[in-house]
Every structure is written in structure tokens, then in C-alpha cells.
Scaffold this active site. Structure first.
Site, PDB file in Angstrom:
ATOM      1  NE  ARG A  59      -3.854  -1.900   2.641  1.00 28.05           N
ATOM      2  CZ  ARG A  59      -3.724  -2.893   3.510  1.00 28.05           C
ATOM      3  NH1 ARG A  59      -2.628  -2.942   4.268  1.00 28.05           N
ATOM      4  NH2 ARG A  59      -4.638  -3.823   3.627  1.00 28.05           N
ATOM      5  CE  LYS A 167       3.396 -20.822  10.888  1.00 30.24           C
ATOM      6  NZ  LYS A 167       2.625 -20.060  11.872  1.00 30.24           N
ATOM      7  CG  ASP A 196       5.061 -25.834   7.735  1.00 30.75           C
ATOM      8  OD1 ASP A 196       5.990 -25.219   8.285  1.00 30.75           O
ATOM      9  OD2 ASP A 196       4.298 -26.590   8.356  1.00 30.75           O
ATOM     10  CG  HIS A 197       9.345 -21.564   8.220  1.00 27.58           C
ATOM     11  ND1 HIS A 197       8.216 -21.108   8.860  1.00 27.58           N
ATOM     12  CD2 HIS A 197      10.265 -21.783   9.185  1.00 27.58           C
ATOM     13  CE1 HIS A 197       8.451 -21.038  10.163  1.00 27.58           C
ATOM     14  NE2 HIS A 197       9.670 -21.447  10.394  1.00 27.58           N
ATOM     15  CE  LYS A 201      12.936 -24.388  11.070  1.00 24.39           C
ATOM     16  NZ  LYS A 201      13.961 -23.357  11.183  1.00 24.39           N
ATOM     17  CD  GLU A 235       8.277 -20.587  19.484  1.00 23.16           C
ATOM     18  OE1 GLU A 235       8.694 -19.708  18.720  1.00 23.16           O
ATOM     19  OE2 GLU A 235       7.072 -20.857  19.610  1.00 23.16           O
ATOM     20  CG  ASP A 254       1.805 -19.462  15.815  1.00 21.55           C
ATOM     21  OD1 ASP A 254       1.681 -18.823  14.756  1.00 21.55           O
ATOM     22  OD2 ASP A 254       2.867 -19.497  16.473  1.00 21.55           O
ATOM     23  CG  HIS A 259       5.666 -25.022  12.162  1.00 22.49           C
ATOM     24  ND1 HIS A 259       5.652 -24.755  10.819  1.00 22.49           N
ATOM     25  CD2 HIS A 259       5.791 -23.816  12.777  1.00 22.49           C
ATOM     26  CE1 HIS A 259       5.746 -23.449  10.627  1.00 22.49           C
ATOM     27  NE2 HIS A 259       5.837 -22.872  11.796  1.00 22.49           N
ATOM     28  CE  LYS A 359       5.311 -18.000  20.606  1.00 21.91           C
ATOM     29  NZ  LYS A 359       6.357 -17.441  19.737  1.00 21.91           N
TER      30      LYS A 359
END
Length: 503
Positions: A59, A167, A196-197, A201, A235, A254, A259, A359
Site C-alpha cells: 500500500r 500459513k 510451511d517453512h 529446514k 521457545e 500457530d 509445523h 512459549k
């Protein structure tokens, strides 16, 4: 240029045709932190096709040159190969352009079409296009519809068009099905690359190689020899400015739906007939179809959800989730999930799989641990009343590698103790592996969708997850457990862990 041994692992032998990659949401974090640095690294390794070009679509009002300068700063900050080589950047930047517009503005897509035609003539990209949806998911449907209405959706045949969708792909089963339906109104399934990164890997791809390229593991990879499997994604970070997004999604959506379900599939699937897109994805789908559903009271018994409160991480005080910016003070969103599930097929009958993610845990670690059954007869009762089981651990991040815990005789007297055989990627290959996005972007350019998810994969994963979400939204929903930041999660999850034993 110093030789990078990981370059040989990239798919150089495949035909990668010239093309233009248009990134919707080009001024956002994903573009700055991951996408453009990944493309620069591919240019640095001479992996990009001739004439490759990038168009940023967003934008904000920006000139081509201003956008190039922003991307240069992004690469300076986030590229894994620094400092930036001026001559490589100068050549790469010649193909960077910018188009301003709202995602639903059809006139902006007309301007984009004119720009893409101009670039095709100037750089001989042969009309091949990749559109990357790096926007919030609420814009996916409008962008796809606009691509179709403007004639930019193209075809899977040359000159081809491919669309990469980030995602989350939906927020439950119904929304995922609707998004798939809308996408296939304008696009063929062969054109859709749901990314999906995690699948990019190196250590995730190595799950397949370790299982099917080594004769010592696959004969043991079943319910006769394996006691249970643990998949952990821990994490130590909190929200880091993503509080509003995370409060609307939670750990189950998430992390688990995408994943962790992918890690589960690669760990549990049968050998595919070939390392190609459909054979690999067919076997992953079979795993998802075989997962025993969790619904109603089963969710309370087999799933623990938690949310971090105040605590300490790394010796410093940490706020609770409800105190994070953008989070509702009364939020019941989970930041921790532990799930005990079973795969009802011949290979895995009775073997518990424990998925855990959270987390604000003590450290960052992603690992798949395969614990084997104990030896059937305790020969060394006097020397070792209890022998620790063998564990094969595949570390996804950090310290990528594979370790095998075994029992060995210690020096001197007959004493038994565990020892670890450890393989580390960095030590063995002498270089850091390429970033996940580098591999996946190059795969898309080559038309290889092996490491991207198919429509039925997405919907089957959501089918399992939606059963848990429905139980959590019921009036008699299982409790939300508060755990201190910096701990390993709720105590209720420890009790779930005690049920690892086979049934």
C-alpha cells in the site's frame, strides 16, 4: 568465493526457468527478514535463473529506488551471509521493482500486469510468474480473486503462474475448506504452493534421508521396537510484538496444526515410492487419516493447554501473557499445548506420540526423540538395576544434528552408564545450512511441490485440530493451566507425560 558444501545439496540439476516473483505485502516483516535475504543468498550462490526479477506490491507509496534501498537495509540486517557483497547486490537490485496498490484494488492489478509485461520484455522472463502472499491471511481470498479477475492467475503450463500462500491456511476446518475452494476457482492445484517453512529446514528433510537411506533404522521403526515418540518445539521468547495476532490464534493453531503435524507425518509415514511431490504427500496423508480423533472428554484426558504467567527467563523477570501488548487482560488463549495421540495403523499400533510446544520455556529447542523399548531381560541386575532406554534424537534447531543414547561399560569395574553418539551438521559439513526459505523459493521456481502441503493434507490436519478446538470452546471445557514463565510448562503436562507408556 569460498566453497559452500551445502550448495551441492540444493537442487542445481533441475531446470529453473526465468521468472518474476511478485511479493504481496512487500513492506512487511516477512519480506524484510526472510524473503528478500533468501533471494539475495540464492543470487550470491548463483542459484537464481537468468533474468530473475522481484516486484514488491504494497500500500505504501514508494519509488523503485526507495524500495531497493529498503531491501538493501533488510539484507544488511538479516542475511545469513554478511557483509553484503556490493557487486552481487548491484546486479541483484537491477531486477527489483515496486508497484503500489491496495490488495483489493483491481486497477492496481492492471498496473501490476503492465509492469510484469515490461519486465518480461526487458529481462526475458518468458511471462513466468510467481505470486507470493506475504500478507495477513485476511487478504488471501481478495488477492487470489483479483489475480483471477485481472487475468494474472495464468496456467500451470508455460508461460506458467504459481502462487505461494503463507500459513496460517485457515483458522479451522471450515475456513480451510473455504479458502481451498476459493483458490481453486481461479487456480489449478498444481499452481498452489502452501508453504510451511519447517519443511525447508535441512534437518527436517534429513528425517526422510535418515530413515530411508540407512538400513539400520527402518527395520526398527515400528511398534515392535519403539516405546514412544516425543516431538518438542520449545521457545524461550514471548510475544515480541505479536501479542494481538497470537491472542487470536494460540499455540494449537500457530504451531501444532502446521509445523508439528508435518514433523509427525515425516516421522511416521511409510516409505514413498519416489522422492517426488505426490508420492511423498500421499504417504503423509495416510498418516493424517490414521490419527485417532480427539473429541469431547478425550480432549480433557489427552490434551493439556497452558498459558504463561509472570516468571523469570534467563535470570530476568518476564511478564505474563495477559500483560503482553495487544493481549486481552482476560485472555484464555493457550501458549502451551501437550497432546498424547495414537496412529491407528499396523506400524504404530499402541505407540504413544507426545507433541509439546510452548512459549516462555527455559530454552529454544525443536527435537524429535524416538525412545526404544527396554531390553527384554535384565542381564546386569547387580551392575545396573535399571538400564536407561536407547533414544534416537533428531535436533531440528538449534545445534542441528542427530544423537543416539546407548549403554556402555565404564572404565574399570563392571559399571554401566549411558553414552551419546553425536552428529552435528556444522561440524561435519563445515558450514551453516541454507535458510529454509532459500530451498523452498528455489523449489517453487523449479515447479517442485514436494516440500509444500497439498489441499487434503491441510484439511486433514485441521480435522484433527478442530476436534480439540471445539472441546475447548464448550461450556465444560478443560481447564487452562497457568505456568510460570521460564518453566517447562504446567504440572498437568507432567502427569500426561507419565502416560507415555504403551497401551
Amino acid at each position: 568465493m569460498q566453497r559452500n558444501p551445502f550448495r551441492e545439496g540444493m537442487p542445481r540439476e533441475r531446470s529453473v526457468e526465468p521468472c518474476v516473483m511478485t511479493i504481496f505485502g512487500a513492506t512487511g516483516d516477512l519480506t524484510r527478514r526472510k524473503l528478500v535475504p533468501a533471494l539475495y543468498n540464492l543470487a550470491r550462490e548463483r542459484m537464481l535463473p537468468p533474468g530473475f526479477a522481484v516486484v514488491g506490491f504494497a500500500r505504501r507509496e514508494l519509488s523503485h529506488e526507495a524500495f531497493r534501498e529498503e531491501m538493501r537495509r533488510a539484507v544488511d540486517t538479516f542475511s545469513r551471509s554478511r557483509p553484503v557483497a556490493p557487486e552481487i547486490w548491484s546486479d541483484f537490485a537491477k531486477g527489483i521493482h515496486y508497484c503500489q496498490g491496495d490488495f483489493g484494488d483491481r486497477q492496481a492489478y492492471g498496473r501490476l500486469g503492465v509492469l510484469l509485461q515490461q519486465i518480461s520484455r526487458e529481462r526475458n522472463t518468458r511471462g513466468n510468474n510467481i505470486f507470493y502472499l506475504a500478507t495477513p491471511p485476511g487478504h488471501y481470498e481478495s488477492i487470489i480473486a483479483a489475480l483471477g479477475a485481472s487475468g494474472l492467475s495464468g496456467s500451470p503450463l508455460p508461460p506458467w503462474t504459481r502462487v505461494i500462500i503463507e500459513k496460517p491456511f485457515g483458522h479451522d476446518l471450515d475456513s480451510a475448506r473455504e479458502l481451498n475452494r476459493r483458490a481453486q476457482e481461479c487456480l489449478r492445484e498444481e499452481q498452489i504452493y502452501r508453504i510451511d517453512h519447517y519443511l525447508g529446514k535441512e534437518t527436517v528433510q534429513n528425517i526422510i534421508v535418515m530413515r530411508f537411506a540407512n538400513g539400520i533404522f527402518e527395520p526398527l521403526w515400528n511398534q515392535k521396537y519403539i516405546d514412544h515418540v516425543q516431538i518438542t518445539v520449545a521457545e524461550d521468547l514471548g510475544m515480541e510484538g505479536r501479542g494481538a495476532y497470537y491472542d487470536a490464534s494460540g499455540a494449537l493453531r500457530d504451531m501444532v496444526q502446521n509445523h508439528m503435524m508435518q514433523l509427525l507425518c515425516l516421522t511416521a509415514m511409510e516409505p514413498p515410492v519416489a522422492f517426488q511431490a505426490d508420492p511423498v504427500r500421499n504417504e503423509k496423508v495416510k498418516v493424517l487419516e490414521s490419527i485417532r480423533p480427539l473429541e469431547g472428554d478425550d480432549v480433557g484426558r489427552e490434551v493439556v493447554r497452558g498459558q504463561y504467567g509472570r516468571g523469570h527467563v534467563g535470570g530476568r523477570g518476564a511478564a505474563g501473557f495477559r500483560e503482553e501488548q495487544g493481549v486481552s487482560p482476560g485472555s484464555t488463549t493457550e501458549t502451551y499445548v501437550a497432546i498424547r495421540l495414537f496412529i491407528d495403523n499396523w506400524r504404530w499400533a499402541g505407540v504413544p506420540f507426545l507433541l509439546r510446544t510452548g512459549k516462555r520455556l527455559p530454552k529454544r529447542a525443536t527435537e524429535i526423540a524416538i525412545q526404544f523399548r527396554p531390553v527384554p531381560h535384565l542381564l546386569f541386575r547387580k551392575e545396573a538395576p535399571a538400564i536407561e532406554p536407547n533414544v534416537l534424537a533428531m535436533r531440528i534447531q538449534p545445534d542441528e544434528g542427530i544423537s543416539l543414547k546407548m549403554t556402555s561399560k565404564g572404565p574399570g569395574a563392571m559399571t554401566l552408564q549411558p553414552v551419546v553418539m553425536d552428529f552435528r551438521y556444522g561440524t561435519s559439513f563445515g558450514a551453516d545450512p541454507p535458510e529454509a526459505y532459500e530451498r523452498l523459493l528455489l523449489d517453487c521456481m523449479a515447479g517442485d511441490s514436494t516440500l509444500f502441503t497439498r489441499r487434503d493434507e491441510v484439511e486433514l490436519a485441521w480435522r484433527f485440530i478442530t476436534g480439540i478446538l471445539d472441546a475447548w470452546s464448550a461450556e465444560d471445557a478443560p481447564a487452562l493451566h497457568i505456568y510460570p514463565a521460564g518453566s517447562w510448562g504446567p504440572e498437568a503436562a507432567d502427569r500426561l507425560v507419565e502416560k507415555w507408556r504403551r497401551v
